[in-house]
Design a protein around this motif. Sequence first.
Motif, PDB file in Angstrom:
ATOM      1  N   PHE A 149       1.066   3.512 -13.805  1.00  0.00           N
ATOM      2  CA  PHE A 149       1.155   3.492 -12.353  1.00  0.00           C
ATOM      3  C   PHE A 149       1.801   4.780 -11.885  1.00  0.00           C
ATOM      4  CE2 PHE A 149       4.822   1.478 -14.192  1.00  0.00           C
ATOM      5  CZ  PHE A 149       5.869   2.112 -13.566  1.00  0.00           C
ATOM      6  N   ALA A 150       1.533   5.080 -10.662  1.00  0.00           N
ATOM      7  CA  ALA A 150       2.114   6.281 -10.058  1.00  0.00           C
ATOM      8  C   ALA A 150       3.411   5.871  -9.370  1.00  0.00           C
ATOM      9  CB  ALA A 150       1.141   6.884  -9.064  1.00  0.00           C
ATOM     10  N   PRO A 151       4.553   6.359  -9.843  1.00  0.00           N
ATOM     11  CA  PRO A 151       5.829   5.992  -9.216  1.00  0.00           C
ATOM     12  C   PRO A 151       5.857   6.341  -7.722  1.00  0.00           C
ATOM     13  CG  PRO A 151       6.221   7.122 -11.288  1.00  0.00           C
ATOM     14  CD  PRO A 151       4.761   7.195 -11.020  1.00  0.00           C
ATOM     15  N   ASP A 152       5.174   7.419  -7.359  1.00  0.00           N
ATOM     16  CA  ASP A 152       5.134   7.798  -5.953  1.00  0.00           C
ATOM     17  C   ASP A 152       4.429   6.733  -5.123  1.00  0.00           C
ATOM     18  OD1 ASP A 152       5.494   9.692  -3.757  1.00  0.00           O
ATOM     19  OD2 ASP A 152       3.288   9.864  -3.841  1.00  0.00           O
ATOM     20  N   LEU A 153       3.367   6.166  -5.649  1.00  0.00           N
ATOM     21  CA  LEU A 153       2.647   5.120  -4.938  1.00  0.00           C
ATOM     22  C   LEU A 153       3.537   3.901  -4.741  1.00  0.00           C
ATOM     23  CD1 LEU A 153       0.063   3.884  -3.748  1.00  0.00           C
ATOM     24  CD2 LEU A 153      -0.549   3.190  -6.070  1.00  0.00           C
ATOM     25  N   LEU A 154       4.268   3.513  -5.761  1.00  0.00           N
ATOM     26  CA  LEU A 154       5.173   2.369  -5.638  1.00  0.00           C
ATOM     27  C   LEU A 154       6.253   2.628  -4.598  1.00  0.00           C
ATOM     28  CD1 LEU A 154       5.607   1.233  -9.348  1.00  0.00           C
ATOM     29  CD2 LEU A 154       4.217   0.206  -7.571  1.00  0.00           C
ATOM     30  N   ARG A 155       6.783   3.849  -4.553  1.00  0.00           N
ATOM     31  CA  ARG A 155       7.795   4.184  -3.539  1.00  0.00           C
ATOM     32  C   ARG A 155       7.210   4.076  -2.134  1.00  0.00           C
ATOM     33  NH1 ARG A 155       9.782   7.595  -7.313  1.00  0.00           N
ATOM     34  NH2 ARG A 155       8.429   9.340  -6.787  1.00  0.00           N
ATOM     35  N   ARG A 156       5.985   4.568  -1.963  1.00  0.00           N
ATOM     36  CA  ARG A 156       5.365   4.509  -0.634  1.00  0.00           C
ATOM     37  C   ARG A 156       5.088   3.072  -0.218  1.00  0.00           C
ATOM     38  NH1 ARG A 156       0.588   8.774  -1.230  1.00  0.00           N
ATOM     39  NH2 ARG A 156       0.100   7.103  -2.647  1.00  0.00           N
ATOM     40  N   VAL A 157       4.659   2.235  -1.152  1.00  0.00           N
ATOM     41  CA  VAL A 157       4.427   0.816  -0.838  1.00  0.00           C
ATOM     42  C   VAL A 157       5.742   0.148  -0.463  1.00  0.00           C
ATOM     43  CG1 VAL A 157       3.774  -1.419  -1.831  1.00  0.00           C
ATOM     44  CG2 VAL A 157       2.334   0.592  -2.219  1.00  0.00           C
ATOM     45  N   ALA A 158       6.794   0.398  -1.219  1.00  0.00           N
ATOM     46  CA  ALA A 158       8.101  -0.186  -0.907  1.00  0.00           C
ATOM     47  C   ALA A 158       8.596   0.287   0.452  1.00  0.00           C
ATOM     48  CB  ALA A 158       9.108   0.166  -2.002  1.00  0.00           C
ATOM     49  N   ASP A 159       8.428   1.579   0.757  1.00  0.00           N
ATOM     50  CA  ASP A 159       8.830   2.099   2.068  1.00  0.00           C
ATOM     51  C   ASP A 159       8.039   1.434   3.184  1.00  0.00           C
ATOM     52  OD1 ASP A 159      10.639   3.759   0.811  1.00  0.00           O
ATOM     53  OD2 ASP A 159       9.363   5.559   0.947  1.00  0.00           O
ATOM     54  N   GLY A 160       6.745   1.240   2.966  1.00  0.00           N
ATOM     55  CA  GLY A 160       5.911   0.592   3.969  1.00  0.00           C
ATOM     56  C   GLY A 160       6.330  -0.868   4.181  1.00  0.00           C
ATOM     57  N   LEU A 161       6.666  -1.562   3.117  1.00  0.00           N
ATOM     58  CA  LEU A 161       7.128  -2.947   3.255  1.00  0.00           C
ATOM     59  C   LEU A 161       8.462  -3.018   3.997  1.00  0.00           C
ATOM     60  CD1 LEU A 161       6.152  -4.393  -0.236  1.00  0.00           C
ATOM     61  CD2 LEU A 161       5.074  -4.907   1.970  1.00  0.00           C
ATOM     62  N   ARG A 162       9.357  -2.090   3.683  1.00  0.00           N
ATOM     63  CA  ARG A 162      10.637  -2.059   4.414  1.00  0.00           C
ATOM     64  C   ARG A 162      10.408  -1.801   5.900  1.00  0.00           C
ATOM     65  NH1 ARG A 162      12.071   1.459   0.534  1.00  0.00           N
ATOM     66  NH2 ARG A 162      12.872   0.467  -1.300  1.00  0.00           N
TER      67      ARG A 162
END
Length: 120
Positions: free
Chosen positions: A102-115
Motif C-alpha cells: 500500500f502507499a502510505p501517502d494514500l492512507l494518510r490522505r484517506v485518514a485526513d479526509g475522514l477526519r
Amino acid sequence: MRGRRAGRPLVPAYLSTGGVARPSRPQLERLSVLSGSGAPLPVGLPAAQLALLDALDGGSLTVVEAAALLELPVSALRVLAADLVDRGLVLARAPIPPAEGFAPDLLRRVADGLRALKHD
C-alpha cells in the motif's frame, strides 16, 4: 450400547469420496473459490457431491469454507470438488493473491479526509 461421539462424523470421510484419496486437480487449494456452473445435474451423483452443489447454489465458497459447512476434512472436499470441476458442474478459480503493498501517502490522505468529514 453407547451413542456416537459428538463431533465425529457418522460416515468416514473416505467413503464420501468413493475411496479416492487424491484430487484429480492438485492446483485446487484451500482458498480456491468454488461456484456452481449452472449445468444440469446428472442422475446418480453421490450425496456428498449433491450437498456441495447445494451449498454452492447461488453463491461461491472457498474450499475451506465448504469443508467446514459440510463438516468434511479439506482433503475430502478437494477430491469432491475436483471431480465436480472435471464434470463441468463446478467452476474453480485460484485464490485472490494478497495485495502487493500500500502507499502510505494514500492512507494518510484517506485518514485526513475522514477526519475532515468528522469535523464538518
